[in-house]
Scaffold this motif. Structure first.
Motif, mmCIF file in Angstrom:
data_model
loop_
_atom_site.group_PDB
_atom_site.id
_atom_site.type_symbol
_atom_site.label_atom_id
_atom_site.label_comp_id
_atom_site.label_asym_id
_atom_site.label_seq_id
_atom_site.Cartn_x
_atom_site.Cartn_y
_atom_site.Cartn_z
ATOM 1 N N VAL A 1 0.840 -1.210 0.000
ATOM 2 C CA VAL A 1 0.000 0.000 0.000
ATOM 3 C C VAL A 1 0.872 1.255 0.000
ATOM 4 O O VAL A 1 0.666 2.178 -0.797
ATOM 5 N N LEU A 2 1.855 1.303 0.897
ATOM 6 C CA LEU A 2 2.675 2.499 1.088
ATOM 7 C C LEU A 2 3.508 2.830 -0.147
ATOM 8 O O LEU A 2 3.572 4.003 -0.561
ATOM 9 N N THR A 3 4.142 1.839 -0.741
ATOM 10 C CA THR A 3 5.056 2.098 -1.859
ATOM 11 C C THR A 3 4.336 2.620 -3.103
ATOM 12 O O THR A 3 4.756 3.644 -3.670
ATOM 13 N N ALA B 1 7.407 -2.979 -4.506
ATOM 14 C CA ALA B 1 6.975 -3.539 -3.218
ATOM 15 C C ALA B 1 6.942 -5.055 -3.265
ATOM 16 O O ALA B 1 7.364 -5.729 -2.314
ATOM 17 N N THR B 2 6.459 -5.613 -4.371
ATOM 18 C CA THR B 2 6.393 -7.070 -4.522
ATOM 19 C C THR B 2 7.787 -7.686 -4.507
ATOM 20 O O THR B 2 8.033 -8.687 -3.822
ATOM 21 N N ILE B 3 8.699 -7.076 -5.263
ATOM 22 C CA ILE B 3 10.086 -7.572 -5.270
ATOM 23 C C ILE B 3 10.687 -7.470 -3.875
ATOM 24 O O ILE B 3 11.392 -8.387 -3.417
ATOM 25 N N LEU C 1 12.436 7.417 -0.431
ATOM 26 C CA LEU C 1 13.124 6.461 0.440
ATOM 27 C C LEU C 1 12.223 6.006 1.582
ATOM 28 O O LEU C 1 12.288 4.853 2.010
ATOM 29 N N PHE C 2 11.366 6.898 2.065
ATOM 30 C CA PHE C 2 10.412 6.519 3.099
ATOM 31 C C PHE C 2 9.407 5.486 2.578
ATOM 32 O O PHE C 2 8.863 4.691 3.347
ATOM 33 N N CYS C 3 9.182 5.487 1.271
ATOM 34 C CA CYS C 3 8.226 4.551 0.669
ATOM 35 C C CYS C 3 8.893 3.282 0.151
ATOM 36 O O CYS C 3 8.218 2.428 -0.442
ATOM 37 N N GLY C 4 10.207 3.158 0.330
ATOM 38 C CA GLY C 4 10.891 1.928 -0.060
ATOM 39 C C GLY C 4 11.431 1.898 -1.468
ATOM 40 O O GLY C 4 11.810 0.829 -1.963
ATOM 41 N N ALA C 5 11.487 3.020 -2.142
ATOM 42 C CA ALA C 5 12.014 3.057 -3.507
ATOM 43 C C ALA C 5 13.487 2.668 -3.520
ATOM 44 O O ALA C 5 14.240 2.970 -2.588
ATOM 45 N N SER C 6 13.904 1.994 -4.593
ATOM 46 C CA SER C 6 15.305 1.606 -4.749
ATOM 47 C C SER C 6 16.041 2.755 -5.429
ATOM 48 O O SER C 6 16.342 2.723 -6.629
ATOM 49 N N ILE C 7 16.319 3.794 -4.670
ATOM 50 C CA ILE C 7 16.953 5.004 -5.183
ATOM 51 C C ILE C 7 18.062 5.433 -4.220
ATOM 52 O O ILE C 7 18.183 4.911 -3.115
ATOM 53 N N GLY C 8 18.863 6.395 -4.670
ATOM 54 C CA GLY C 8 19.911 6.953 -3.828
ATOM 55 C C GLY C 8 19.818 8.467 -3.804
ATOM 56 O O GLY C 8 19.094 9.074 -4.589
ATOM 57 N N ARG C 9 20.580 9.070 -2.931
ATOM 58 C CA ARG C 9 20.578 10.527 -2.783
ATOM 59 C C ARG C 9 21.743 11.183 -3.500
ATOM 60 O O ARG C 9 21.800 12.409 -3.623
ATOM 61 N N GLU C 10 22.716 10.378 -3.997
ATOM 62 C CA GLU C 10 23.953 10.947 -4.529
ATOM 63 C C GLU C 10 23.735 11.671 -5.852
ATOM 64 O O GLU C 10 24.240 12.782 -6.056
ATOM 65 N N GLY C 11 22.981 11.054 -6.785
ATOM 66 C CA GLY C 11 22.666 11.742 -8.036
ATOM 67 C C GLY C 11 21.882 13.026 -7.807
ATOM 68 O O GLY C 11 22.227 14.077 -8.369
ATOM 69 N N PRO C 12 20.814 12.981 -6.995
ATOM 70 C CA PRO C 12 20.107 14.216 -6.688
ATOM 71 C C PRO C 12 20.998 15.306 -6.092
ATOM 72 O O PRO C 12 20.757 16.497 -6.314
#
Length: 447
Positions: A71-73, A291-293, A131-142
Motif C-alpha cells: 500500500v505504502l510504496t 513492493a512485490t520484489i 526512500l520513506f516509501c521503499g524506492a530503490s533510489i539513492g541521494r547521490e545523483g540528486p
C-alpha cells in the motif's frame, strides 16, 4: 595639504575600495555557495538515512507489517510522480542529466528551468519521501542537481558569468560531499559531466570541492562510505575474477543502461497525450512491482542497498539472486519518474553480482564483491576513472588498486561495445530538446 587635495585622495581611495568589492564579491559568494553545498549535502544524507530507517521500522512491526509496502510504496510513488510533474517540474530521476543539459543551454532562463533553489528543495524533499516509501533510489545523483542549483544561484547573486564552469563545480562538490570522496568529485566533473578537460573550470571545481569537503568534514568528520577494506588479488583465481567481474559487470551495466534509455523514450511517447495522469498511474504500478520484489527478497531490495553492500564487502554471503532483484527494483524506480538517483543502488547491484560470481567460482566474496562493483558501475555510467577512484575512496582499499582499475576498464570497454551511448548523456537529450522547444515557443533564437 589643501582641502581639494584631501578630497581627491579620499575619492581615489573610495574608488579603489569599490573596485576591490566588485572583485571580491563574486569570490566570496562562490565560497559561501561551495560551503552551503557541503552543509546541505550532509543534511540531505542524514534525512535520507532517517527516512529509510523509519520505513524499515514501520514495515518491521506487527505480524503483517511486511505487507505494508503493498500500500505504502505505490501511494508514495504516485505522490512523488504527481509532485514532480505539477509542483517541481524537471525534478524527476537522478538529476545528473538535468545538470548536463543545463551546461548545453546557453541562456539563463533555460538553465533556471533545470537548476534552481526551488527545484533543489523539491529534489531533496521528494527523494526523502521516495526512500520513506521503499524506492530503490539513492541521494547521490540528486545531490549533483542540488549542488549545481546552489552554485548557479550563487552565480546569479554574485554576478559571475561562468555558468558552465560553475555548474561543473557545483556538481563536483555535490558528489564529493555526498560520498566524502573529493578526488572522485573532481574526476566525475571532468569525465562524466563535461567529457573533456576544461582548464578554465579546473580551479573552480577544485575550490568548490575543497570548501564543500571541509564543510562536510566539520559536520560529520572523516569517514569512508563503505568502511575500511583491505582485500587484494594474490592467486590466479583472484586475477581470473578481475576479468570475469569486469566483463560480466560491463555487460550487465550495458543492459541496464540501454534498457533504461529505450524505456525512457517509450514512456515519454506513451505519456505524451496526458502526461500527468499517465505518469502518476505508471508510478503507482512501478511502486507496486517494487513492493512485490521487496517482499519476495525479504526487504533486502528496498532503499539504497548500502547495508547489504557493506556486508558483502566484509565477506558476508547473501542470496545469489539479490543482484537481479535489486537491479529490477532499481530499474522500475528509475522509469517510474520519481526523483532519486541510481548511484548507490548500482553499487549494491555490482557488489551482489560479484558476490554471486564468487560463490560460483569459489573465490573470495569480499574481493569479488569489490571487483563486481567496479565492473558494473563502470558499465552503467561508462566512466571508468570515476568508477575506480570513487570505489577506492569509498572503501579505503589501496591494496587492490590495480585490480579495481582493471575491472573498471573491462567493464567500460564491454559496455561501450554493447551500448555505445552513455546513460546520463542519453537521458539529458530530452531535457535539452525541451529547452530548445521552449525557446522556440517564446520566439527566441535557437543558438
Amino acid at each position: 595639504m589643501s582641502a581639494s587635495y584631501r578630497k581627491s585622495k579620499m575619492f581615489r581611495r573610495s574608488r579603489v575600495m569599490r573596485g576591490s568589492w566588485r572583485v571580491w564579491k563574486p569570490r566570496i559568494v562562490f565560497w559561501i555557495g561551495a560551503i552551503a553545498i557541503g552543509v546541505v549535502s550532509v543534511g540531505f544524507a542524514w534525512a535520507a538515512d532517517q527516512s529509510h530507517r523509519l520505513f524499515e521500522a514501520i514495515t518491521g512491526t506487527g505480524s503483517y507489517g511486511f505487507l505494508l509496502p503493498l500500500v505504502l510504496t505505490p501511494l508514495g510513488f504516485a505522490l512523488c510522480a504527481w509532485l514532480a510533474l505539477s509542483v517541481f517540474p524537471n525534478s524527476q530521476g537522478s538529476g545528473i542529466p538535468q545538470a548536463i543539459a543545463a551546461r548545453h543551454l546557453r541562456e539563463d532562463k533555460d538553465r533556471s528551468g533545470l537548476l534552481s533553489l526551488r527545484l533543489a528543495v523539491g529534489k531533496i524533499v521528494l527523494t526523502i519521501i521516495g526512500l520513506f516509501c521503499g524506492a530503490s533510489i539513492g541521494r547521490e545523483g540528486p545531490t549533483v542537481q542540488v549542488g549545481a542549483s546552489i552554485m548557479l544561484a550563487a552565480a546569479r547573486f554574485g554576478g559571475m558569468a561562468q555558468a558552465r564552469g560553475l555548474i561543473l563545480a557545483g556538481s563536483a562538490a555535490g558528489i564529493a560531499a555526498a560520498f566524502n570522496t573529493p578526488l572522485a568529485g573532481i574526476v566525475f566533473a571532468i569525465e562524466e559531466m563535461s567529457r573533456t578537460y576544461e582548464s578554465r573550470a579546473n580551479g573552480l571545481v577544485l575550490t568548490a570541492v575543497i570548501l564543500s569537503g571541509l564543510a562536510a568534514l566539520g559536520l560529520v568528520g572523516s569517514y569512508t562510505y563503505f568502511g575500511e577494506t583491505s582485500v587484494m588479488a594474490i592467486s590466479r583465481l583472484d586475477w581470473l575474477m578481475v576479468a570475469v567481474c569486469g566483463i560480466c559487470g560491463g555487460a550487465l551495466g550495458a543492459a541496464f543502461s540501454a534498457g533504461a534509455l529505450r524505456a525512457s523514450q517509450r514512456v515519454r511517447r506513451w505519456a505524451h497525450p496526458n502526461p500527468l495522469k499517465r505518469m502518476v498511474g505508471l508510478a503507482a504500478v512501478c511502486g507496486l512491482a517494487v513492493a512485490t520484489i521487496g517482499i519476495i527478497s525479504g526487504g533486502e531490495t528496498f532503499g539504497t542497498g548500502y547495508d547489504q553492500a557493506r556486508a558483502m564487502l566484509e565477506g558476508d554471503p547473501i542470496s545469489p539472486v539479490f543482484f537481479i532483484e535489486k537491479l529490477g527494483a532499481t530499474f522500475l524506480s528509475m522509469i517510474s519518474g520519481i526523483p532519486g538517483g541510481i548511484f548507490a543502488p548500482s553499487l549494491s547491484v555490482g557488489v551482489g553480482m560479484g558476490a554471486t560470481l564468487a560463490a560460483i567460482f569459489g573465490s573470495s566474496i569480499a574481493l569479488s564483491a569489490l571487483l563486481g562493483m567496479a565492473g558494473y558501475f563502470a558499465g552503467v555510467v561508462q566512466a571508468p576513472m570515476t568508477a575506480f577512484v570513487i570505489i577506492i575512496e569509498m572503501t579505503g582499499d589501496h591494496e587492490a588498486v590495480i585490480p579495481i582499475m582493471a575491472a573498471s576498464m573491462l567493464g567500460y570497454i564491454t559496455s561501450r561495445m554493447l551500448s555505445p551511448e552513455p546513460l546520463y548523456h542519453g537521458l539529458s537529450r530530452a531535457f535539452i530538446a525541451a529547452g530548445i522547444r521552449a525557446r522556440r515557443a517564446d520566439g527566441r533564437t535557437v543558438a
